[in-house]
Motif scaffolding. Structure first.
Motif, mmCIF file in Angstrom:
data_model
loop_
_atom_site.group_PDB
_atom_site.id
_atom_site.type_symbol
_atom_site.label_atom_id
_atom_site.label_comp_id
_atom_site.label_asym_id
_atom_site.label_seq_id
_atom_site.Cartn_x
_atom_site.Cartn_y
_atom_site.Cartn_z
ATOM 1 N N ALA A 281 -11.601 12.684 8.994
ATOM 2 C CA ALA A 281 -11.504 11.547 8.065
ATOM 3 C C ALA A 281 -11.556 10.220 8.818
ATOM 4 C CB ALA A 281 -10.217 11.637 7.264
ATOM 5 N N GLU A 282 -12.087 9.203 8.151
ATOM 6 C CA GLU A 282 -12.109 7.862 8.724
ATOM 7 C C GLU A 282 -10.682 7.309 8.786
ATOM 8 O OE1 GLU A 282 -14.405 5.692 9.924
ATOM 9 O OE2 GLU A 282 -15.868 7.321 9.944
ATOM 10 N N PRO A 283 -10.281 6.717 9.912
ATOM 11 C CA PRO A 283 -8.950 6.114 9.969
ATOM 12 C C PRO A 283 -8.844 4.945 9.003
ATOM 13 C CG PRO A 283 -10.222 5.531 11.922
ATOM 14 C CD PRO A 283 -11.034 6.554 11.175
ATOM 15 N N LEU A 284 -7.645 4.729 8.491
ATOM 16 C CA LEU A 284 -7.391 3.677 7.508
ATOM 17 C C LEU A 284 -6.455 2.648 8.115
ATOM 18 C CD1 LEU A 284 -7.851 2.841 4.505
ATOM 19 C CD2 LEU A 284 -5.721 4.051 3.983
ATOM 20 N N CYS A 285 -6.858 1.380 8.108
ATOM 21 C CA CYS A 285 -6.013 0.307 8.641
ATOM 22 C C CYS A 285 -5.020 -0.121 7.569
ATOM 23 C CB CYS A 285 -6.869 -0.880 9.081
ATOM 24 S SG CYS A 285 -5.935 -2.206 9.871
ATOM 25 N N LEU A 286 -3.718 0.033 7.869
ATOM 26 C CA LEU A 286 -2.674 -0.315 6.904
ATOM 27 C C LEU A 286 -1.990 -1.636 7.222
ATOM 28 C CD1 LEU A 286 -0.948 3.140 6.321
ATOM 29 C CD2 LEU A 286 -2.824 2.087 5.045
ATOM 30 N N VAL A 287 -2.104 -2.108 8.452
ATOM 31 C CA VAL A 287 -1.494 -3.383 8.823
ATOM 32 C C VAL A 287 -2.327 -4.002 9.945
ATOM 33 C CG1 VAL A 287 0.063 -2.266 10.478
ATOM 34 C CG2 VAL A 287 0.627 -4.538 9.590
ATOM 35 N N SER A 288 -2.491 -5.319 9.898
ATOM 36 C CA SER A 288 -3.231 -6.023 10.940
ATOM 37 C C SER A 288 -2.584 -7.383 11.185
ATOM 38 C CB SER A 288 -4.698 -6.202 10.540
ATOM 39 O OG SER A 288 -5.447 -6.721 11.626
ATOM 40 N N VAL A 289 -2.360 -7.679 12.459
ATOM 41 C CA VAL A 289 -1.704 -8.929 12.864
ATOM 42 C C VAL A 289 -2.604 -9.645 13.859
ATOM 43 C CG1 VAL A 289 0.389 -9.975 13.803
ATOM 44 C CG2 VAL A 289 0.521 -7.769 12.650
ATOM 45 N N ASP A 290 -2.781 -10.927 13.673
ATOM 46 C CA ASP A 290 -3.540 -11.776 14.589
ATOM 47 C C ASP A 290 -2.625 -12.915 15.008
ATOM 48 O OD1 ASP A 290 -5.428 -13.153 16.030
ATOM 49 O OD2 ASP A 290 -6.529 -13.891 14.284
ATOM 50 N N ALA A 291 -1.946 -12.751 16.152
ATOM 51 C CA ALA A 291 -0.910 -13.712 16.564
ATOM 52 C C ALA A 291 -1.274 -14.327 17.902
ATOM 53 C CB ALA A 291 0.444 -13.015 16.667
ATOM 54 N N ALA A 335 -1.608 -8.944 7.602
ATOM 55 C CA ALA A 335 -2.129 -8.337 6.378
ATOM 56 C C ALA A 335 -1.523 -6.938 6.285
ATOM 57 C CB ALA A 335 -3.651 -8.262 6.429
ATOM 58 N N VAL A 336 -0.811 -6.659 5.185
ATOM 59 C CA VAL A 336 -0.093 -5.396 5.020
ATOM 60 C C VAL A 336 -0.547 -4.739 3.724
ATOM 61 C CG1 VAL A 336 2.176 -4.285 4.863
ATOM 62 C CG2 VAL A 336 1.899 -6.380 6.221
ATOM 63 N N THR A 337 -0.817 -3.440 3.777
ATOM 64 C CA THR A 337 -1.243 -2.723 2.586
ATOM 65 C C THR A 337 -0.190 -2.807 1.487
ATOM 66 O OG1 THR A 337 -1.825 -0.545 1.700
ATOM 67 C CG2 THR A 337 -0.293 -0.582 3.542
ATOM 68 N N PRO A 338 -0.582 -2.993 0.235
ATOM 69 C CA PRO A 338 0.406 -3.015 -0.844
ATOM 70 C C PRO A 338 0.934 -1.624 -1.171
ATOM 71 C CG PRO A 338 -1.799 -3.263 -1.733
ATOM 72 C CD PRO A 338 -1.940 -3.305 -0.242
ATOM 73 N N ASP A 339 0.154 -0.585 -0.877
ATOM 74 C CA ASP A 339 0.581 0.770 -1.220
ATOM 75 C C ASP A 339 -0.110 1.762 -0.286
ATOM 76 O OD1 ASP A 339 1.398 3.144 -2.256
ATOM 77 O OD2 ASP A 339 0.685 2.780 -4.294
ATOM 78 N N PRO A 340 0.603 2.220 0.753
ATOM 79 C CA PRO A 340 -0.033 3.162 1.685
ATOM 80 C C PRO A 340 -0.374 4.499 1.034
ATOM 81 C CG PRO A 340 2.320 2.949 2.138
ATOM 82 C CD PRO A 340 1.983 1.895 1.137
ATOM 83 N N TYR A 341 0.413 4.914 0.014
ATOM 84 C CA TYR A 341 0.170 6.218 -0.605
ATOM 85 C C TYR A 341 -1.038 6.196 -1.539
ATOM 86 C CZ TYR A 341 4.536 7.645 1.484
ATOM 87 O OH TYR A 341 5.511 7.941 2.402
ATOM 88 N N ALA A 342 -1.476 5.000 -1.914
ATOM 89 C CA ALA A 342 -2.715 4.875 -2.678
ATOM 90 C C ALA A 342 -3.915 4.694 -1.758
ATOM 91 C CB ALA A 342 -2.622 3.695 -3.647
ATOM 92 N N ARG A 343 -3.657 4.799 -0.434
ATOM 93 C CA ARG A 343 -4.707 4.628 0.578
ATOM 94 C C ARG A 343 -5.412 3.280 0.424
ATOM 95 N NH1 ARG A 343 -1.875 9.249 0.523
ATOM 96 N NH2 ARG A 343 -2.669 10.805 1.980
ATOM 97 N N ALA A 344 -4.624 2.244 0.170
ATOM 98 C CA ALA A 344 -5.171 0.889 0.055
ATOM 99 C C ALA A 344 -5.144 0.248 1.442
ATOM 100 C CB ALA A 344 -4.357 0.066 -0.936
ATOM 101 N N GLY A 345 -6.304 0.162 2.077
ATOM 102 C CA GLY A 345 -6.365 -0.387 3.418
ATOM 103 C C GLY A 345 -6.515 -1.895 3.436
#
Length: 488
Positions: A281-291, A335-345
Motif C-alpha cells: 500500500a502507498e504510505p499515507l502522510c498524517l502530519v507534516s511540519v515545516d519549522a 498540517a494534521v489529519t482530521p481523522d486518521p481512521y478515515a485515512r484522510a491524509g
C-alpha cells in the motif's frame, strides 16, 4: 433455576474479565503517552566523546589472589587476654613476662612468614606475575588506543558535519533520533533523515505506529438475556487519542534534531509522519511540519507536565483542543489529519526523496531561505519579509551603493511551473511605488510570458528586473556553489 443462576454468574465473570483486559489496553496507551513525552538526551558530539581511565594492576598479585598477600603484623600480634582490665595502660603489659614470650614468638612467626612470602615472590611465582602484569598493561594500552581512535573518528565526523556534508549531518541526526526512541522501544517509530545542503534543511520521515494501537472499546456489558456485548468508543475519541500519540512522537523527533544541532548547521526541519499499513500500500502522510530554526527555538517542544491528567467523566483522556502536545504542534504550523481512521491524509510540506532538490521539492520555509540566501549573497541586506505563503513571498531589502543590487528593492518570489504574465509585473511596479523603493525584482522558478518580457523594456517598467527558473539555478550555482535541480 440453579443452572440459570450459574450461567449468569459465569457470564458476569467473563464480562468483568474482558472489561479488565480492555482497561489494561487503555492503561498501556496511557503509559505510552507518558513515556513518549519524556525529554530526550542530547546526542551531540560532546556527549559522545569517550574517556579513558586507567585501571591499576591488582595489588594482591596475579589473578587477585588475596591468600598470597604480604603477611601483616596485625595478623600475628598477640591479643589482649579476655579478662584483662580495659583501663590497664600498655606499659603494664610490657612488664608481664608471659606477654613478652608471646610477643617474641609472634614476631618470629611473622618474620618467618614474611621470608617465605618474599621467597615465593622472587622464585617460581615471579614469572607468572610478570606475565600477568604484561597482559594487564597490554590490555590497558589497547583500551586507551580504542578510546583515542574512536574520538579521532568522532572528530573527523564533527569536521565533516561543520562543513555541512550530507552524510555526516544525516548520521548525527539519525543517531539522535534512534536514541530518542529509547523510552518507547516497545512501539517502534523509526525516523530517517535527509539533509539538503542547498537550504540547510533536514527532512525527517517518521514511521507512525499502527492505528490498532488505540483501543476501540471502552469495555463489555452483560445484556439482560445474558449476552456479552462490546461497548465501542466514539470514533472521534479514538482518533483524538491516536493524534495525541502522533503529536508526542513528532515533537520528540523535532526536539532530538534541535538538541543535537549545537553548531547550528540546520536552518530548518521538515517532518512528515507516515502511516505504512502494508508492504504494497502507498504510505499515507498524517502530519507534516515545516519549522525553521527560530520557530524551533521559540517552542518548548515537549509538554513540561504529565501528558494528560484524569478528568471527571473522561477517564485518562483529554479533549484534542486541550491537549498540550497537539496545541504546540499546531503552533508550529503543522498540517494534521482530521481523522486518521478515515485515512484522510495531508500534503507533505516537502519530500525527502532528493538530496539535490528541484524547486517543487522545497518546502515554503526552504524556498524562503533559498531566496534570502541568494539575494543576501548578491548584496541585498536589511531583508524584511512582508508576506509569505506556500507559493512564495514578498519582501523588501536594501543594497549598498556599488553592490550588485544597490538601493531599496521590493522582491516578489514564487515557485511554480506556470508562466508569469504582464499583470503581475504591473502589480509589482505598484508595490515598488507604495514602498518608495527604487527597483523591483520578480523571481520565479518557472518562466515569463513574452508580454511580461516586453513590458519590462518599456519606459516606466525598466526598473523591474526578472529572474526565471534558469536564472535561479544559475544564482544558486554562483552564490552558493550548490546545484538546484530542474523540475516540473
Amino acid at each position: 433455576m440453579d443452572e440459570a443462576v450459574a450461567a449468569h454468574t459465569r457470564a458476569a465473570a467473563l464480562t468483568h474479565h474482558r472489561s479488565v483486559t480492555v482497561r489494561a489496553e487503555h492503561e498501556r496507551l496511557a503509559d505510552l503517552l507518558r513515556r513518549a513525552a519524556l525529554p530526550v538526551s542530547a546526542m551531540d558530539f560532546e556527549s559522545q566523546l569517550r574517556h579513558y581511565e586507567p585501571r591499576p594492576y591488582p595489588a594482591t598479585g596475579p589473578g587477585g589472589d588475596e591468600a598470597d598477600a604480604e603477611p601483616r603484623w596485625e595478623d600475628y600480634a598477640p591479643e589482649r587476654p579476655a579478662g584483662a582490665d580495659p583501663d590497664e595502660p600498655p606499659t603494664r603489659r610490657l612488664l608481664d613476662s608471659g606477654f613478652q614470650r608471646q610477643l617474641a614468638q609472634a614476631r618470629l612467626t611473622h618474620q618467618r612468614a614474611l621470608r617465605e612470602w618474599r621467597t615465593r615472590r622472587a622464585g617460581a611465582d615471579r614469572p607468572a606475575e610478570d606475565e600477568s602484569r604484561r597482559v594487564h598493561e597490554q590490555a590497558e594500552q589497547a583500551r586507551a588506543r580504542a578510546v583515542r581512535e574512536y574520538n579521532e573518528t568522532l572528530e573527523e565526523c564533527r569536521r565533516a558535519y561543520r562543513l555541512a556534508e550530507p552524510a555526516a549531518v544525516e548520521s548525527l541526526l539519525e543517531r539522535a533520533l534512534a536514541a530518542a526512541e529509547t523510552a518507547t522501544q516497545d512501539v517502534p517509530a523509526p525516523c530517517r533523515a535527509v539533509f539538503r545542503p542547498l537550504t540547510r534543511t533536514a527532512v525527517l520521515d517518521l514511521d507512525l505506529p499502527s492505528l490498532d494501537l488505540v483501543p476501540s472499546l471502552t469495555g463489555y456489558r452483560l445484556a439482560p438475556d445474558g449476552e456479552i456485548l462490546p461497548v465501542p468508543r466514539p470514533p472521534a475519541d479514538r482518533a483524538t487519542d491516536y493524534l495525541r500519540l502522533v503529536a508526542r512522537l513528532a515533537l520528540r523527533a523535532l526536539q532530538a534534531a534541535d538538541a543535537v544541532d549545537t553548531d547550528e548547521i540546520l536552518a530548518g526541519v521538515v517532518l512528515n509522519g507516515w502511516l505504512r499499513e502494508s508492504a504494497g500500500a502507498e504510505p499515507l502522510c498524517l502530519v507534516s511540519v515545516d519549522a525553521d530554526r527560530d520557530a524551533l527555538a521559540r517552542t518548548r517542544l515537549l509538554p513540561a507536565a504529565a501528558p494528560y491528567a484524569e478528568h471527571d467523566g473522561e477517564g485518562v483522556y483529554a479533549d484534542a483542543e486541550q491537549d498540550e502536545a497537539l496545541v504546540r504542534l499546531r503552533q508550529l504550523g503543522a498540517a494534521v489529519t482530521p481523522d486518521p481512521y478515515a485515512r484522510a491524509g495531508v500534503e507533505p510540506a516537502a519530500l525527502a526523496g532528493a538530496t539535490v532538490p528541484s524547486a517543487p521539492d522545497l518546502s515554503a520555509n526552504e524556498f524562503a531561505h533559498l531566496v534570502r540566501e541568494l539575494l543576501t549573497r548578491g548584496g541585498l541586506e536589511q531583508w524584511s519579509v512582508r508576506l509569505r505563503g506556500p507559493a512564495g513571498l514578498v519582501a523588501t531589502g536594501e543594497g549598498a551603493a556599488g553592490s550588485a543590487l544597490p538601493g531599496r528593492w521590493v522582491v516578489w518570489a514564487s515557485r511554480g511551473s506556470g508562466a508569469v504574465g504582464e499583470e503581475e509585473i504591473r502589480t509589482l511596479a505598484e508595490a515598488v511605488r507604495e514602498e518608495s523603493a527604487e527597483r523591483g525584482l520578480r523571481l520565479t522558478t518557472g518562466r515569463f510570458t513574452d508580454e511580461a518580457l516586453d513590458l519590462t523594456g518599456e519606459d516606466g517598467h525598466q526598473h523591474i528586473h526578472l529572474v526565471d527558473g534558469d536564472g535561479v539555478r544559475e544564482l544558486a550555482r554562483a552564490h552558493l556553489g550548490l546545484p538546484l535541480a530542474s523540475g516540473h
